[in-house]
Design a protein around this motif. Structure first.
Motif, mmCIF file in Angstrom:
data_model
loop_
_atom_site.group_PDB
_atom_site.id
_atom_site.type_symbol
_atom_site.label_atom_id
_atom_site.label_comp_id
_atom_site.label_asym_id
_atom_site.label_seq_id
_atom_site.Cartn_x
_atom_site.Cartn_y
_atom_site.Cartn_z
ATOM 1 N N ALA A 115 0.818 -1.211 0.000
ATOM 2 C CA ALA A 115 0.000 0.000 0.000
ATOM 3 C C ALA A 115 0.853 1.263 0.000
ATOM 4 C CB ALA A 115 -0.940 -0.002 1.205
ATOM 5 N N GLU A 116 1.965 1.255 0.719
ATOM 6 C CA GLU A 116 2.802 2.452 0.802
ATOM 7 C C GLU A 116 3.356 2.815 -0.563
ATOM 8 O OE1 GLU A 116 3.064 4.352 3.354
ATOM 9 O OE2 GLU A 116 1.928 3.069 4.708
ATOM 10 N N THR A 117 3.761 1.810 -1.334
ATOM 11 C CA THR A 117 4.260 2.067 -2.691
ATOM 12 C C THR A 117 3.161 2.654 -3.562
ATOM 13 O OG1 THR A 117 5.815 0.233 -2.495
ATOM 14 C CG2 THR A 117 5.344 1.021 -4.717
ATOM 15 N N GLU A 118 1.959 2.127 -3.414
ATOM 16 C CA GLU A 118 0.833 2.605 -4.210
ATOM 17 C C GLU A 118 0.502 4.052 -3.904
ATOM 18 O OE1 GLU A 118 -1.571 2.164 -7.268
ATOM 19 O OE2 GLU A 118 -0.531 0.439 -6.456
ATOM 20 N N LEU A 119 0.638 4.443 -2.649
ATOM 21 C CA LEU A 119 0.317 5.812 -2.250
ATOM 22 C C LEU A 119 1.203 6.821 -2.971
ATOM 23 C CD1 LEU A 119 -0.343 5.303 1.555
ATOM 24 C CD2 LEU A 119 -1.916 6.352 -0.078
ATOM 25 N N ARG A 120 2.426 6.443 -3.306
ATOM 26 C CA ARG A 120 3.307 7.336 -4.069
ATOM 27 C C ARG A 120 2.673 7.696 -5.415
ATOM 28 N NH1 ARG A 120 8.529 8.333 -3.633
ATOM 29 N NH2 ARG A 120 8.816 8.004 -5.863
ATOM 30 N N GLU A 121 1.965 6.731 -6.003
ATOM 31 C CA GLU A 121 1.340 6.982 -7.295
ATOM 32 C C GLU A 121 0.070 7.823 -7.142
ATOM 33 O OE1 GLU A 121 2.684 5.972 -10.072
ATOM 34 O OE2 GLU A 121 4.214 4.635 -9.286
ATOM 35 N N LEU A 122 -0.732 7.489 -6.142
ATOM 36 C CA LEU A 122 -2.062 8.084 -6.043
ATOM 37 C C LEU A 122 -2.030 9.562 -5.693
ATOM 38 C CD1 LEU A 122 -4.057 5.249 -4.291
ATOM 39 C CD2 LEU A 122 -4.334 6.079 -6.617
ATOM 40 N N ASN A 140 -11.376 14.654 -2.191
ATOM 41 C CA ASN A 140 -10.127 15.187 -1.662
ATOM 42 C C ASN A 140 -9.102 15.416 -2.758
ATOM 43 O OD1 ASN A 140 -11.018 15.281 0.912
ATOM 44 N ND2 ASN A 140 -10.057 13.378 1.574
ATOM 45 N N SER A 141 -9.535 15.437 -4.010
ATOM 46 C CA SER A 141 -8.629 15.886 -5.051
ATOM 47 C C SER A 141 -8.183 17.298 -4.683
ATOM 48 C CB SER A 141 -9.321 15.879 -6.421
ATOM 49 O OG SER A 141 -10.388 16.804 -6.429
ATOM 50 N N LEU A 142 -7.028 17.678 -5.149
ATOM 51 C CA LEU A 142 -6.385 18.885 -4.638
ATOM 52 C C LEU A 142 -7.297 20.108 -4.689
ATOM 53 C CD1 LEU A 142 -3.555 19.730 -3.570
ATOM 54 C CD2 LEU A 142 -3.098 20.587 -5.851
ATOM 55 N N GLN A 143 -7.899 20.338 -5.832
ATOM 56 C CA GLN A 143 -8.706 21.540 -5.984
ATOM 57 C C GLN A 143 -9.958 21.482 -5.118
ATOM 58 O OE1 GLN A 143 -8.775 23.014 -9.877
ATOM 59 N NE2 GLN A 143 -10.496 24.381 -9.597
ATOM 60 N N ALA A 144 -10.635 20.322 -5.091
ATOM 61 C CA ALA A 144 -11.853 20.200 -4.291
ATOM 62 C C ALA A 144 -11.542 20.293 -2.806
ATOM 63 C CB ALA A 144 -12.538 18.865 -4.605
ATOM 64 N N GLU A 165 -1.652 13.513 4.109
ATOM 65 C CA GLU A 165 -1.964 12.577 5.188
ATOM 66 C C GLU A 165 -3.441 12.166 5.142
ATOM 67 O OE1 GLU A 165 -1.585 10.014 8.226
ATOM 68 O OE2 GLU A 165 0.028 11.017 7.115
ATOM 69 N N ASP A 166 -4.316 13.097 4.801
ATOM 70 C CA ASP A 166 -5.741 12.772 4.689
ATOM 71 C C ASP A 166 -5.983 11.769 3.557
ATOM 72 O OD1 ASP A 166 -6.269 14.419 6.774
ATOM 73 O OD2 ASP A 166 -7.099 16.062 5.590
ATOM 74 N N ILE A 167 -5.281 11.968 2.436
ATOM 75 C CA ILE A 167 -5.390 11.022 1.324
ATOM 76 C C ILE A 167 -4.952 9.634 1.782
ATOM 77 C CG2 ILE A 167 -4.286 10.333 -0.839
ATOM 78 C CD1 ILE A 167 -4.455 13.137 -1.775
ATOM 79 N N ARG A 168 -3.855 9.606 2.502
ATOM 80 C CA ARG A 168 -3.322 8.340 2.998
ATOM 81 C C ARG A 168 -4.366 7.606 3.843
ATOM 82 N NH1 ARG A 168 1.358 5.802 5.004
ATOM 83 N NH2 ARG A 168 1.017 4.866 7.047
#
Length: 783
Positions: A115-122, A140-144, A165-168
């Motif tokens: 999961a940690e590796t995937e978070l780098r992409e997302l 939680n996309s950046l603009q929204a 951190e919220d995305i995580r």
């Protein structure tokens, strides 16, 4: 069977009767929130779904493994999947009621998913997306995310870290619930989601915005009829890998990247194009025919075919539909083999492109401003096909083949690595205040997935400015924060960040102006990169040296913020009290001025950055138009001021520093001391001034060399001046000066060269006489 509440039973009933309904539609019918629909579908999934089906709220997304499927142990046991022998499953997919053909994928256990590796992409994907309705991470996309909270700014490093951190937390929460994690390219291929979608750059994969938005909404995709694959797998076929473009860009390791991804994917289907490498479409084709659906591929046994391009111009406009009519049913006879080939032709309207496939070769035909582009593999068969295609099109349209060697065709990636100079790290662009580098990185996805490089001389300059003066301390601090920001962006997969190794030995006599700019230009040339700078002089030198440049102010959100500094300054200075104003009073004045100019805060990465009264106060202090001085009530008072430069002797520095007072842990000169100095040396219309003290390097060195240890008394006085909040201190190195017993000579030389006055005491009577002879203004300080 009775279960749950009336609303819960209604949600289950709608979901079971209408499997094609998206969660948002179910929420509308049941008059509840989308998140509540997900919760109930999870809770009662056995009543809704078939045993071999996986619903949208139970599917996760993988960008790091775009062609794999991961499943939970519980699902594997329920479906009695046998993954030990082949590690391959077959399944159908459904999107909004549309079912796909059978698909095949290498399948692993969810416990193997990192999961940690995937978070780098997302993280970088969310930063490039707009709002995605119906899904917590999507919102939680950046603009929204930042549009929803006016007290936070996407360009503030701490706020941005909280966003990550919220995305995580959201992603890990969804991952925990998922029974299956699906590779993004599987969905993209099955439903052709890339059509009309914009490209999103990630570290390893070029994603369509349509794929990301539809998939991240968690509201559309179903996996149906999941079972173990029991068919045969061909492993002895001779394989070709046909690129959709030539691998001639700056990423010299792209073949190795492709081989690594082939090894990870392992099993490939016939007649399908895979996105492998950074931005390369690759079609893997078996030369020998096989009845197997799948081929197990050994990357070391693949022959990689590069691509050549033919451009043909036409006197008339050609539509993609007309081109398709000409090529549909295309056949060709190879001059080398005499065999006739019938092509499989597909048309992509949005991209104005046609793919013509004749195993083992694919030819891409596209429309562009210069006419028809034919990209074909650099083989005899590829050349034969190109000739046949050109001939067929030429029969319908009068084409003229272009000699591509005479065209200046830029490669797909023409910028190379991005090289930031000191000015861009400070993010200081003329009159625009220094700000976080996120102002430039986030609004420009062309930085994502790329490499940002910092020459060692940038670190040298930042350190030199810290020790001997330069930009204000606020600007210098922002430079350090921006270096930390680049590290943060690398940590979360937005980009790669490299700092050049510092040489083992650096000539201490080298001056910043002698080496820094020239080394930066040389560094850019050696890495064939692009210089990112706000320094107009350096950009002009770069242009003359043939170095690619990016003018940072043209791409930064900070430079798009309407600068109301002049209006704010007028408001502050017109309302300053006779005896000055406190910090809180000034902030109140600034806030009122902002509101009166209708400058409300906004967080959008495309629009303006957050306007903070504190930021305007900092700018007034940095511009040295406002001066904080200690007041009798243990509180600072702010007064309008000018700016004065003065060369100071050790004896004057001692008398001045003896008057320093402590206020809130910071050091300040009292108002009466500043006023007395300004009265002596000042060339300003104000009673007070921000004093810029200058001392020749020899003043520090000469006394320091005779010290018995530690810091000399004289050096300590200058050090104390350097710690002042309402004045500044700079050590000046003089050309060809001695470093011992020549302090008078150096002081006069600096003053004469800079046209500054000299501030001394009665102890410096020799300096007064020398200064008078050389027409230097020497003033005696008497406290």
């Amino acid at each position: 069977m009775e279960f749950g509440s009336t609303l819960q039973r209604q949600i289950v009933s709608i979901s079971d009767s209408n499997p094609e309904f998206e969660a948002s539609r179910i929420a509308d019918k049941a008059d509840c929130s989308i998140s509540y629909v997900y919760d109930i579908q999870n809770k009662y999934q056995d009543l809704i779904e078939e045993a071999d089906s996986i619903g949208p709220n139970r599917i996760g997304l993988s960008l790091h493994h775009p062609n794999k499927l991961f499943i939970s142990e519980d699902l594997s046991e329920d479906l009695e999947l046998n993954l030990e022998e082949t590690q391959v499953t077959e399944f159908q997919m459904e999107n909004g009621g549309t079912e796909s053909a059978i698909h095949y994928a290498k399948t692993l256990m969810k416990s193997d998913f990192e999961a940690e590796t995937e978070l780098r992409e997302l993280a970088s994907v969310f930063a490039q997306l707009g709002s995605v309705d119906g899904y917590e991470i999507g919102t939680n996309s950046l603009q929204a995310y930042f549009s929803a909270d006016k007290n936070k700014s996407a360009f503030d490093k701490e706020h941005f870290e909280q966003y990550l951190e919220d995305i995580r937390e959201e992603y890990l929460s969804r991952l925990e619930k998922a029974d299956a994690i699906l590779g993004a390219e599987i969905a993209e291929h099955v439903f052709d989601l890339s059509v009309d979608g914009e490209s999103i750059n990630t570290e390893r994969y070029l994603l369509s915005s349509n794929t990301a938005e539809e998939f991240l909404s968690a509201d559309s995709f179903w996996i149906r009829e999941l079972s173990s694959y029991d068919g045969s797998i061909e492993s002895d076929s001779e394989m070709y890998a046909t690129m959709c473009r030539s691998l001639t860009n700056h990423r010299g390791n792209e073949i190795d990247e492709i081989k690594e991804q082939i090894s990870n994917t392992q099993y490939f289907a016939h007649g399908r194009r895979y996105h492998l490498g950074y931005q390369t479409g690759v079609e893997l084709t078996a030369v020998t025919s096989t009845d197997s659906h799948l081929i197990e591929v050994d990357p070391d046994e693949i022959e990689f075919l590069t691509v050549k391009t033919t451009i043909a111009k036409s006197q008339e406009n050609i539509s993609i539909e007309e081109l398709y009519e000409v090529l549909d049913g295309f056949t060709a006879i190879s001059e080398s083999t005499g065999e006739e080939y019938t092509a499989y032709v597909t048309k992509h309207d949005s991209a104005e492109q046609i793919n013509l496939h004749l195993a083992p070769v694919t030819v891409d035909i596209s429309l562009g401003e210069n006419g028809v582009f034919i990209n074909y593999p650099d083989t005899q068969m590829g050349a034969d096909l190109k000739e046949g295609i050109f001939e067929d099109i030429n029969q319908e349209f009068d084409l003229t083949e272009v000699d591509t060697t005479q065209l200046e065709i830029e490669p797909r990636s023409i910028h190379g690595d991005w090289v930031f100079d000191t000015n861009s790290i400070y993010h200081n662009m003329g009159e625009i205040p220094s700000s976080n580098l996120l102002n430039t990185i986030l609004p420009n996805p062309f930085f994502f997935g790329q490499t940002v490089r910092i020459p060692w001389t940038v670190i040298y300059e930042i350190n030199k400015h810290k020790d001997s003066g330069g930009p204000s301390s606020t600007v210098q601090d922002q430079g350090l924060v921006n270096l930390e920001t680049l590290s943060l962006l690398q940590e979360h997969g937005f980009l790669e960040f490299e700092v050049e190794n510092i040489p083992n030995s650096i000539d201490s006599q080298i001056k910043e102006s002698d080496v820094a700019d020239m080394h930066i230009l040389q560094f850019v040339q050696e890495c064939d990169g692009t210089l990112v700078s706000g320094d107009k002089r350096l950009r002009k030198l770069a242009e003359l040296a043939g170095v690619r440049i990016l003018e940072i102010e043209n791409h930064s959100a900070a430079s798009q913020v309407p600068d109301k500094m002049e209006e704010i300054s007028d408001s502050v200075f017109s309302e300053l009290g006779e005896h000055g104003s406190t910090k809180q009073e000034i902030l109140s004045i600034v806030e009122s001025a902002i509101q009166s100019k209708d400058q409300q805060s906004t967080i959008s990465v495309k629009d303006e950055q957050l306007e903070d009264p504190e930021a305007y106060l900092t700018r007034l202090l940095d511009k040295k138009e406002l001066l904080p001085v200690p007041a009798s009530n243990d509180e600072l008072t702010y007064k309008q001021c000018g700016e004065v430069d003065v060369v100071v002797t050790p004896s004057a520095a001692k008398q001045i520093s003896d008057n320093i007072v402590n206020e809130g842990g910071d050091k300040y000169l009292p108002e009466k001391i500043i006023h007395s100095i300004v009265k002596k040396v000042g060339d300003t219309n104000y009673d007070l001034a921000h004093l810029n003290f200058h001392a020749p390097l020899s003043y520090v060195i000469a006394f320091q060399s005779t010290s018995m240890g530690g810091l000399s008394t004289e050096a300590r006085q200058f050090y104390r001046l350097g710690n002042l909040e309402n004045a500044s201190y700079t050590t000046v190195e003089v050309e060809d000066s001695t470093t011992r017993d020549e302090e008078i000579h150096d002081a006069v030389l600096v003053a004469r060269e800079k046209e500054y006055p000299v501030l001394c005491t009665g102890l410096d009577h020799t300096l007064q006489r020398v200064g008078g002879l050389l027409n230097v203004n020497v003033c005696e300080y008497d406290n």
